[in-house]
Scaffold this motif. Structure first.
Motif, PDB file in Angstrom:
ATOM      1  N   PRO A 154       0.858  -1.225   0.035  1.00 34.13           N
ATOM      2  CA  PRO A 154      -0.066   0.136   0.042  1.00 34.13           C
ATOM      3  C   PRO A 154       0.911   1.254  -0.154  1.00 34.13           C
ATOM      4  O   PRO A 154       0.368   2.549  -0.305  1.00 34.13           O
ATOM      5  CB  PRO A 154      -0.746  -0.181   1.220  1.00 34.13           C
ATOM      6  CG  PRO A 154       0.086  -1.053   2.157  1.00 34.13           C
ATOM      7  CD  PRO A 154       0.594  -2.060   1.082  1.00 34.13           C
ATOM      8  N   HIS A 155       2.255   1.221   0.290  1.00 36.62           N
ATOM      9  CA  HIS A 155       2.830   2.476   0.484  1.00 36.62           C
ATOM     10  C   HIS A 155       3.135   3.155  -0.972  1.00 36.62           C
ATOM     11  O   HIS A 155       3.065   4.024  -1.040  1.00 36.62           O
ATOM     12  CB  HIS A 155       4.277   2.259   1.080  1.00 36.62           C
ATOM     13  CG  HIS A 155       4.059   1.806   2.536  1.00 36.62           C
ATOM     14  ND1 HIS A 155       3.823   0.525   2.988  1.00 36.62           N
ATOM     15  CD2 HIS A 155       3.960   2.473   3.687  1.00 36.62           C
ATOM     16  CE1 HIS A 155       3.789   0.697   4.537  1.00 36.62           C
ATOM     17  NE2 HIS A 155       4.105   2.022   4.883  1.00 36.62           N
ATOM     18  N   PRO A 210       6.166   9.974  -3.799  1.00 33.71           N
ATOM     19  CA  PRO A 210       5.250   8.888  -4.093  1.00 33.71           C
ATOM     20  C   PRO A 210       5.057   8.904  -5.662  1.00 33.71           C
ATOM     21  O   PRO A 210       5.789   9.533  -6.358  1.00 33.71           O
ATOM     22  CB  PRO A 210       3.907   9.710  -3.749  1.00 33.71           C
ATOM     23  CG  PRO A 210       4.337  11.138  -4.050  1.00 33.71           C
ATOM     24  CD  PRO A 210       5.888  11.152  -3.551  1.00 33.71           C
ATOM     25  N   GLY A 211       4.421   7.500  -6.170  1.00 33.78           N
ATOM     26  CA  GLY A 211       4.424   7.476  -7.459  1.00 33.78           C
ATOM     27  C   GLY A 211       5.315   6.996  -8.264  1.00 33.78           C
ATOM     28  O   GLY A 211       6.572   6.603  -8.109  1.00 33.78           O
ATOM     29  N   LEU A 212       4.911   6.238  -9.537  1.00 29.94           N
ATOM     30  CA  LEU A 212       5.530   5.699 -10.370  1.00 29.94           C
ATOM     31  C   LEU A 212       6.967   6.409 -10.905  1.00 29.94           C
ATOM     32  O   LEU A 212       8.079   5.804 -11.020  1.00 29.94           O
ATOM     33  CB  LEU A 212       4.885   4.814 -11.328  1.00 29.94           C
ATOM     34  CG  LEU A 212       5.837   3.907 -12.531  1.00 29.94           C
ATOM     35  CD1 LEU A 212       6.407   2.805 -11.752  1.00 29.94           C
ATOM     36  CD2 LEU A 212       4.831   3.397 -13.611  1.00 29.94           C
ATOM     37  N   PRO A 241       2.349 -14.841  -1.007  1.00 33.40           N
ATOM     38  CA  PRO A 241       2.295 -13.251  -1.235  1.00 33.40           C
ATOM     39  C   PRO A 241       2.515 -12.596   0.413  1.00 33.40           C
ATOM     40  O   PRO A 241       2.378 -13.083   1.450  1.00 33.40           O
ATOM     41  CB  PRO A 241       0.599 -13.284  -1.550  1.00 33.40           C
ATOM     42  CG  PRO A 241       0.499 -14.402  -2.061  1.00 33.40           C
ATOM     43  CD  PRO A 241       1.191 -15.489  -1.431  1.00 33.40           C
ATOM     44  N   SER A 242       3.311 -11.565   0.281  1.00 34.39           N
ATOM     45  CA  SER A 242       3.580 -10.685   1.603  1.00 34.39           C
ATOM     46  C   SER A 242       2.629 -10.129   2.081  1.00 34.39           C
ATOM     47  O   SER A 242       2.495  -9.940   3.153  1.00 34.39           O
ATOM     48  CB  SER A 242       4.865  -9.666   1.109  1.00 34.39           C
ATOM     49  OG  SER A 242       4.434  -8.691   0.136  1.00 34.39           O
ATOM     50  N   ALA A 243       1.244  -9.920   1.357  1.00 32.32           N
ATOM     51  CA  ALA A 243       0.473  -9.044   1.645  1.00 32.32           C
ATOM     52  C   ALA A 243      -0.556  -9.967   2.959  1.00 32.32           C
ATOM     53  O   ALA A 243      -1.028  -9.321   3.894  1.00 32.32           O
ATOM     54  CB  ALA A 243      -0.554  -8.501   0.971  1.00 32.32           C
ATOM     55  N   THR A 244      -0.439 -11.213   2.618  1.00 30.64           N
ATOM     56  CA  THR A 244      -1.276 -11.974   3.582  1.00 30.64           C
ATOM     57  C   THR A 244      -0.550 -13.161   4.119  1.00 30.64           C
ATOM     58  O   THR A 244      -0.974 -14.030   4.876  1.00 30.64           O
ATOM     59  CB  THR A 244      -2.272 -12.937   2.617  1.00 30.64           C
ATOM     60  OG1 THR A 244      -1.497 -13.724   1.673  1.00 30.64           O
ATOM     61  CG2 THR A 244      -3.029 -12.108   1.939  1.00 30.64           C
ATOM     62  N   SER A 245       1.089 -13.079   4.353  1.00 31.52           N
ATOM     63  CA  SER A 245       1.857 -14.021   5.096  1.00 31.52           C
ATOM     64  C   SER A 245       3.153 -13.411   5.641  1.00 31.52           C
ATOM     65  O   SER A 245       3.373 -12.347   5.241  1.00 31.52           O
ATOM     66  CB  SER A 245       2.261 -15.243   3.883  1.00 31.52           C
ATOM     67  OG  SER A 245       1.074 -15.886   3.149  1.00 31.52           O
TER      68      SER A 245
END
Length: 453
Positions: free
Chosen positions: A42-43, A101-103, A273-277
């Motif tokens: 999310p960052h 922020p941003g690409l 996945p790092s978001a859920t593990s």
């Protein structure tokens, strides 16, 4: 105060201590093992496909563009300014990660980090320009140990912080503070008074003039002399088939190693996945450094006639590395993938130490630096070709699993080539063991582990 004055008056201890301190802080990048989860989380909110096929290739292309000019500037500017530049760009790297922020900012980040990696040559070249020859070996050992200690401590600390639930932003902020220390330490380095190619001692001998009476830095004569010395060193560096074969393995294997190193976090995130593990990237990297360093250090105590068996060892351990890459590509278990990565990185660190030893033991210091610079440039060129064909979205743009299958096939090709060459060399040398032993004794020096990153 007395100890500090004694240290500072030493011809080699003070610069070695300061540069080792710099190396520790510069490589103590707590957030580095968790870069991919930070970018796709999310960052920064960048998709894994964009990170894989668009963002990371920019670093490879920029690194290739910077490497050779920076190599020449390192000697021309006498090393210290390039070390300070690396420290500055390390700071801006984590400022961008924390606050930009941003690409578009992340694209600039890749170019910024390419400057950091291209200036790494100054870290080791500096010490050879400022300390006596008899202290080269001890100083090199301290510098490599400092890098390894910094990397291991940083990865381990990062794992502890992630396991405690500390946000990735704060981990990057901590890393910013640590690399800022490295930048400040770089100001303490004494300025070298000589170069290897541009108006150095060897150049002065070629011109038969003193440095004081010689022409200016940017004069045609000085540039021509430097070019002449570079050509002489190049011819000496690749004067034998033995050196060419070891350099060939260096370039081929390093290109594949850097690709695996760059994209392994994406593979881990694909499997788990790092978001859920819970993730253990930092712990794995710390373990890799310790196991790899132990393997590399052991080279100094293995009684092997490397002139006879070295190339065969390159083929055998490259085959083990290829199997480890295929394991990472085909497994669905994150722990099996972790184990494969530890095996792969340990094999590479072991072999690159043997290769470094074999090349450096046969070259003068000027050729030592130039040969490693050229080998790195060739490796990076190969890596750029692989990146463009396999990774870049403008070409194949393969998914991460397909990429690792290709990397495994690439390492398999290397292993087959050197198994064939190693078998031939061993068979030929068995018929002339006396000559092989004499060659081994002439090139025997203490091995310094470990080639890191």
């Amino acid at each position: 105060m007395g100890c500090w004055a004694k240290l500072k008056s030493s011809s080699w201890a003070y610069p070695t201590a300061v540069l080792s301190l710099y190396g520790f802080f510069a490589n103590c990048r707590v957030a580095e093992p968790f870069l991919t989860p930070y970018l796709i989380g999310p960052h920064k909110n960048i998709s894994a496909e964009v990170v894989t096929n668009y963002l990371f290739p920019i670093w490879t292309y920029s690194y290739l563009a910077f490497l050779f000019p920076v190599f020449l500037l390192t000697d021309f500017l006498r090393y210290k300014p390039l070390i300070m530049l690396q420290g500055l760009f390390l700071v801006t790297n984590y400022v961008l990660l924390c606050f930009a922020p941003g690409l578009p900012a992340m694209i600039f980040l890749q170019v910024n980090y390419a400057v950091v990696t291209s200036t790494e040559v100054a870290y080791f070249s500096y010490i050879y320009s400022i300390i006596p020859v008899e202290n080269y070996q001890r100083a090199t050992g301290y510098l490599r140990s400092a890098m390894l200690a910094g990397y291991t401590f940083g990865a381990g600390l990062g794992q502890v912080l992630v396991s405690l639930g500390v946000d990735y932003f704060y981990i990057n902020a901590i890393t910013l503070g640590i690399v800022s220390m490295a930048f400040l330490v770089s100001f303490w380095l004494p300025m070298p008074q000589r170069n290897m190619f541009f108006k150095g001692k060897k150049a002065a001998a070629v011109r038969s003039q003193s440095q004081q009476e010689g022409p200016g830095w940017c004069s045609r004569e000085n540039v021509a002399t430097a070019g002449h010395l570079l050509w002489q060193s190049f011819r000496e560096s690749y004067s034998s088939r033995h050196l060419i074969y070891w350099s060939l393995w260096w370039a081929l294997a390093t290109a594949g190693y850097v690709q695996v190193f760059n994209y392994i976090q994406l593979m881990w995130d694909h499997i788990e996945p790092s978001a859920t593990s819970s993730i253990y990237n930092g712990g794995v990297e710390a373990a890799c450094s310790l196991v790899g360093a132990t393997a590399a250090f052991s080279v100094g105590y293995i009684k092997v006639t490397w002139a006879m068996w070295g190339e065969l060892a390159l083929g055998l351990f490259s085959a083990v590395g290829a199997g480890a890459v295929f394991l990472m590509a085909l497994t669905n278990s994150i722990w099996a993938c972790y184990v494969g990565y530890v095996i792969f990185k340990s094999c590479y660190m072991l072999l690159i130490t043997i290769t470094t030893f074999q090349i450096a033991s046969k070259l003068s210091m000027e050729c030592y630096a130039l040969t490693f610079g050229i080998n790195t440039f060739v490796a990076l060129s190969l890596q750029t070709i692989i990146t463009f064909i396999v990774v870049d979205e403008a070409a194949l743009g393969l998914d991460i699993v397909s990429q690792f299958i290709i990397y495994g096939s690439y390492y398999t090709t290397i292993s087959v080539l050197f198994l064939i060459r190693g078998t031939y060399t061993a068979c030929v040398n068995r018929h002339r063991p006396g000559q092989t032993e004499a060659q081994e004794q002439r090139s025997s020096v203490e091995v310094i582990a470990a080639e890191p990153f």
